[in-house]
Scaffold this motif. Structure first.
Motif, mmCIF file in Angstrom:
data_model
loop_
_atom_site.group_PDB
_atom_site.id
_atom_site.type_symbol
_atom_site.label_atom_id
_atom_site.label_comp_id
_atom_site.label_asym_id
_atom_site.label_seq_id
_atom_site.Cartn_x
_atom_site.Cartn_y
_atom_site.Cartn_z
ATOM 1 N N LEU A 42 0.800 -1.226 0.000
ATOM 2 C CA LEU A 42 0.000 0.000 0.000
ATOM 3 C C LEU A 42 0.825 1.265 0.000
ATOM 4 O O LEU A 42 0.359 2.314 -0.395
ATOM 5 C CB LEU A 42 -0.982 0.012 1.177
ATOM 6 N N ILE A 43 2.064 1.195 0.464
ATOM 7 C CA ILE A 43 2.847 2.438 0.509
ATOM 8 C C ILE A 43 4.067 2.368 -0.396
ATOM 9 O O ILE A 43 4.173 3.097 -1.378
ATOM 10 C CB ILE A 43 3.230 2.800 1.958
ATOM 11 N N PHE A 44 4.979 1.405 -0.112
ATOM 12 C CA PHE A 44 6.225 1.382 -0.889
ATOM 13 C C PHE A 44 5.974 1.178 -2.377
ATOM 14 O O PHE A 44 6.598 1.793 -3.213
ATOM 15 C CB PHE A 44 7.172 0.289 -0.359
ATOM 16 N N ARG A 45 5.007 0.282 -2.694
ATOM 17 C CA ARG A 45 4.749 0.032 -4.117
ATOM 18 C C ARG A 45 4.248 1.298 -4.815
ATOM 19 O O ARG A 45 4.623 1.614 -5.925
ATOM 20 C CB ARG A 45 3.726 -1.095 -4.274
ATOM 21 N N LYS A 46 3.363 2.042 -4.103
ATOM 22 C CA LYS A 46 2.842 3.286 -4.679
ATOM 23 C C LYS A 46 3.979 4.292 -4.886
ATOM 24 O O LYS A 46 4.057 4.955 -5.909
ATOM 25 C CB LYS A 46 1.798 3.934 -3.752
ATOM 26 N N ILE A 47 4.858 4.352 -3.856
ATOM 27 C CA ILE A 47 5.971 5.311 -3.969
ATOM 28 C C ILE A 47 6.868 4.919 -5.143
ATOM 29 O O ILE A 47 7.300 5.760 -5.919
ATOM 30 C CB ILE A 47 6.747 5.408 -2.634
ATOM 31 N N LYS A 48 7.092 3.592 -5.289
ATOM 32 C CA LYS A 48 7.914 3.126 -6.408
ATOM 33 C C LYS A 48 7.255 3.509 -7.728
ATOM 34 O O LYS A 48 7.907 3.947 -8.672
ATOM 35 C CB LYS A 48 8.078 1.605 -6.342
ATOM 36 N N LEU A 49 5.904 3.362 -7.792
ATOM 37 C CA LEU A 49 5.177 3.717 -9.018
ATOM 38 C C LEU A 49 5.311 5.208 -9.324
ATOM 39 O O LEU A 49 5.542 5.607 -10.465
ATOM 40 C CB LEU A 49 3.687 3.369 -8.875
ATOM 41 N N ILE A 50 5.174 6.016 -8.235
ATOM 42 C CA ILE A 50 5.288 7.474 -8.432
ATOM 43 C C ILE A 50 6.692 7.808 -8.931
ATOM 44 O O ILE A 50 6.880 8.573 -9.870
ATOM 45 C CB ILE A 50 5.014 8.228 -7.107
ATOM 46 N N TYR A 51 7.693 7.165 -8.289
ATOM 47 C CA TYR A 51 9.080 7.428 -8.659
ATOM 48 C C TYR A 51 9.312 7.043 -10.123
ATOM 49 O O TYR A 51 9.895 7.782 -10.902
ATOM 50 C CB TYR A 51 10.013 6.630 -7.742
ATOM 51 N N LYS A 52 8.775 5.873 -10.521
ATOM 52 C CA LYS A 52 8.940 5.404 -11.900
ATOM 53 C C LYS A 52 8.255 6.387 -12.850
ATOM 54 O O LYS A 52 8.800 6.770 -13.887
ATOM 55 C CB LYS A 52 8.339 4.009 -12.043
ATOM 56 N N PHE A 53 7.037 6.826 -12.464
ATOM 57 C CA PHE A 53 6.279 7.759 -13.308
ATOM 58 C C PHE A 53 7.075 9.056 -13.518
ATOM 59 O O PHE A 53 7.217 9.560 -14.625
ATOM 60 C CB PHE A 53 4.926 8.062 -12.648
ATOM 61 N N ILE A 54 7.669 9.555 -12.387
ATOM 62 C CA ILE A 54 8.417 10.813 -12.493
ATOM 63 C C ILE A 54 9.665 10.624 -13.344
ATOM 64 O O ILE A 54 9.950 11.435 -14.229
ATOM 65 C CB ILE A 54 8.765 11.356 -11.089
ATOM 66 N N SER A 55 10.392 9.503 -13.153
ATOM 67 C CA SER A 55 11.623 9.348 -13.955
ATOM 68 C C SER A 55 11.285 9.092 -15.418
ATOM 69 O O SER A 55 11.972 9.597 -16.302
ATOM 70 C CB SER A 55 12.558 8.291 -13.382
ATOM 71 N N ASP A 56 10.177 8.352 -15.690
ATOM 72 C CA ASP A 56 9.750 8.154 -17.086
ATOM 73 C C ASP A 56 9.424 9.495 -17.718
ATOM 74 O O ASP A 56 9.776 9.775 -18.857
ATOM 75 C CB ASP A 56 8.468 7.304 -17.144
ATOM 76 N N THR A 57 8.715 10.327 -16.945
ATOM 77 C CA THR A 57 8.278 11.618 -17.468
ATOM 78 C C THR A 57 9.462 12.523 -17.750
ATOM 79 O O THR A 57 9.483 13.244 -18.739
ATOM 80 C CB THR A 57 7.331 12.299 -16.464
ATOM 81 N N LYS A 58 10.480 12.456 -16.847
ATOM 82 C CA LYS A 58 11.678 13.278 -17.069
ATOM 83 C C LYS A 58 12.353 12.853 -18.364
ATOM 84 O O LYS A 58 12.820 13.670 -19.140
ATOM 85 C CB LYS A 58 12.650 13.093 -15.898
ATOM 86 N N ALA A 59 12.407 11.503 -18.585
ATOM 87 C CA ALA A 59 13.083 10.997 -19.776
ATOM 88 C C ALA A 59 12.293 11.356 -21.023
ATOM 89 O O ALA A 59 12.854 11.655 -22.063
ATOM 90 C CB ALA A 59 13.244 9.489 -19.669
ATOM 91 N N ASP A 60 10.962 11.346 -20.923
ATOM 92 C CA ASP A 60 10.142 11.650 -22.082
ATOM 93 C C ASP A 60 8.937 12.471 -21.637
ATOM 94 O O ASP A 60 7.941 11.931 -21.166
ATOM 95 C CB ASP A 60 9.685 10.332 -22.723
ATOM 96 N N PRO A 61 9.000 13.804 -21.784
ATOM 97 C CA PRO A 61 7.934 14.662 -21.282
ATOM 98 C C PRO A 61 6.565 14.341 -21.867
ATOM 99 O O PRO A 61 5.554 14.674 -21.303
ATOM 100 C CB PRO A 61 8.380 16.068 -21.706
ATOM 101 N N GLU A 62 6.548 13.661 -23.024
ATOM 102 C CA GLU A 62 5.261 13.285 -23.621
ATOM 103 C C GLU A 62 4.448 12.444 -22.636
ATOM 104 O O GLU A 62 3.241 12.361 -22.699
ATOM 105 C CB GLU A 62 5.497 12.456 -24.888
ATOM 106 N N LYS A 63 5.190 11.777 -21.705
ATOM 107 C CA LYS A 63 4.502 10.889 -20.772
ATOM 108 C C LYS A 63 3.802 11.648 -19.660
ATOM 109 O O LYS A 63 3.136 11.060 -18.830
ATOM 110 C CB LYS A 63 5.486 9.887 -20.184
#
Ligand SMILES: Nc1ncnc2c1ncn2[C@@H]1O[C@H](COP(=O)(O)OP(=O)(O)OP(=O)(O)O)[C@@H](O)[C@H]1O
Ligand SMILES: [Mg+2]
Length: 327
Positions: A42-63
């Motif tokens: 409920l917490i770490f997985r969500k944080i990991k998802l948020i972190y992945k989302f942010i790093s994906d977005t940094k790599a490709d702003p289209e995301k």
């Protein structure tokens, strides 16, 4: 060894104490695994998802699209990320718009500069190829080359003017002056141009002629000059250009009307866009590049005021703008 010792210890304890210990260890184990599960899922997985989302977005702003945000159950984090992603999405759209605008602008500028530049080159090469010795042609070609050089200069001046007006640090220098006195000066400058088309430059009877405004005099001189030049350029021979002034509460409304070719309804909303010309060939023949009204609009808006236009094809056009009245 530890297990052996635990078993030995367990079997040598009092039975009730052993059960008590067993229950305690069991309860602790259940508690431990439940907490671990909650933390992980409920917490770490969500944080990991948020972190992945942010790093994906940094790599490709289209995301940075809202739909790509992982569904989160931690409300505050969710709101922050949604806000952040919305902001990024807006920034991205604004950047794309700016880039398209920049490309169009550069394209338009080079097109506008090329036209007179190619003419100058053409006339000069023809002269160098022998026309310089042909009387009657040489002077004519030199004059045409000079006219095009002047047009080049005008376009560069207009671009500088727009640049200055768009600069955020640009401040208008307000002073108190009579609009009628200013238009008199502008009428004087444009008298010859109007006479060539037998156009009468006049004031509307009964207008608020004594109006004194608080504005940037030089900027308003350019506004009036652009509007009156247009009224003459696109006005009909033997027609008239009429200046009207009206007092509307704390403002003075100034209108420039002509009896010219007019503008069809569908073009009206684009008239103030840079480089926009209703009839490109006619306007270019008149020496226009479609920057005048854009400068006018910028100058009026820099005063926090408004400009509008109404027109009837083959009847005439009226441009009007407001300025603050000086008390
Ligand atoms: N009074 C008018 N009557 C009819 N059409 C007009 C009038 N004023 C402007 N227009 C139309 O609006 C277009 C844009 O005007 P604008 O003043 O921005 O450019 P321009 O006159 O072509 O060139 P310049 O940059 O030299 O002013 C003109 O090309 C013309 O088609
Ligand atoms: Mg113009």
């Amino acid at each position: 060894m530890a297990i052996m010792f635990s078993l030995w210890f367990f079997f040598h304890l009092d039975v009730r104490l052993s059960w008590l210990l067993l229950i305690a260890v069991g309860t602790f184990a259940i508690f431990y695994f439940t907490i671990s599960y909650i933390l992980e899922h409920l917490i770490f997985r969500k944080i990991k998802l948020i972190y992945k989302f942010i790093s994906d977005t940094k790599a490709d702003p289209e995301k940075a699209k809202i739909k790509n945000i992982p569904t989160l159950s931690i409300d505050n984090v969710n709101e922050d990320v949604v806000d952040w992603a919305e902001r990024k999405e807006k920034e991205l759209e604004a950047m794309k718009l700016l880039e398209t605008y920049r490309k169009n602008f550069v394209g338009n500028i080079s097109h506008e500069l090329k036209t007179p530049l190619f003419s100058i080159q053409g006339y000069l090469h023809t002269l160098l190829d022998g026309a310089i010795y042909e009387e009657g042609i040489n002077i004519d070609y030199l004059r045409r080359a000079a006219n095009n050089a002047e047009r080049l200069g005008n376009i560069v001046d207009d671009l500088e003017q727009i640049n200055k007006l768009e600069d955020e640090s640009f401040v208008i220098e307000k002073s108190s002056f009579s609009v009628k006195e200013l238009t008199k000066e502008v009428f004087g400058d444009l008298k010859k141009m109007a006479e060539k088309k037998k156009i009468n430059l006049k004031y509307k009877d009964g207008a608020a002629l004594q109006s004194v405004v608080l504005a940037d005099k030089e900027a308003i001189r350019k506004v009036l000059s652009n509007l009156i030049v247009n009224a003459i350029k696109y006005g009909s021979e033997n027609g008239e250009v009429v200046l009207s002034f009206y007092e509307v509460e704390t403002k003075i409304l100034i209108e420039v009307s002509d009896t010219g070719i007019g503008v069809e309804e569908k073009h009206l909303k684009h008239l103030f866009d840079r480089f926009y010309r209703v009839d490109g060939s006619r306007s270019r023949a008149e020496g226009g590049s479609g920057l005048g009204l854009s400068i006018v609009k910028h100058a009026i808006e820099a005063h926090g005021e408004k400009i509008f236009v109404r027109s009837t094809p083959n009847v005439g056009t009226t441009f009007g703008f407001t300025l603050p009245k000086d008390k």
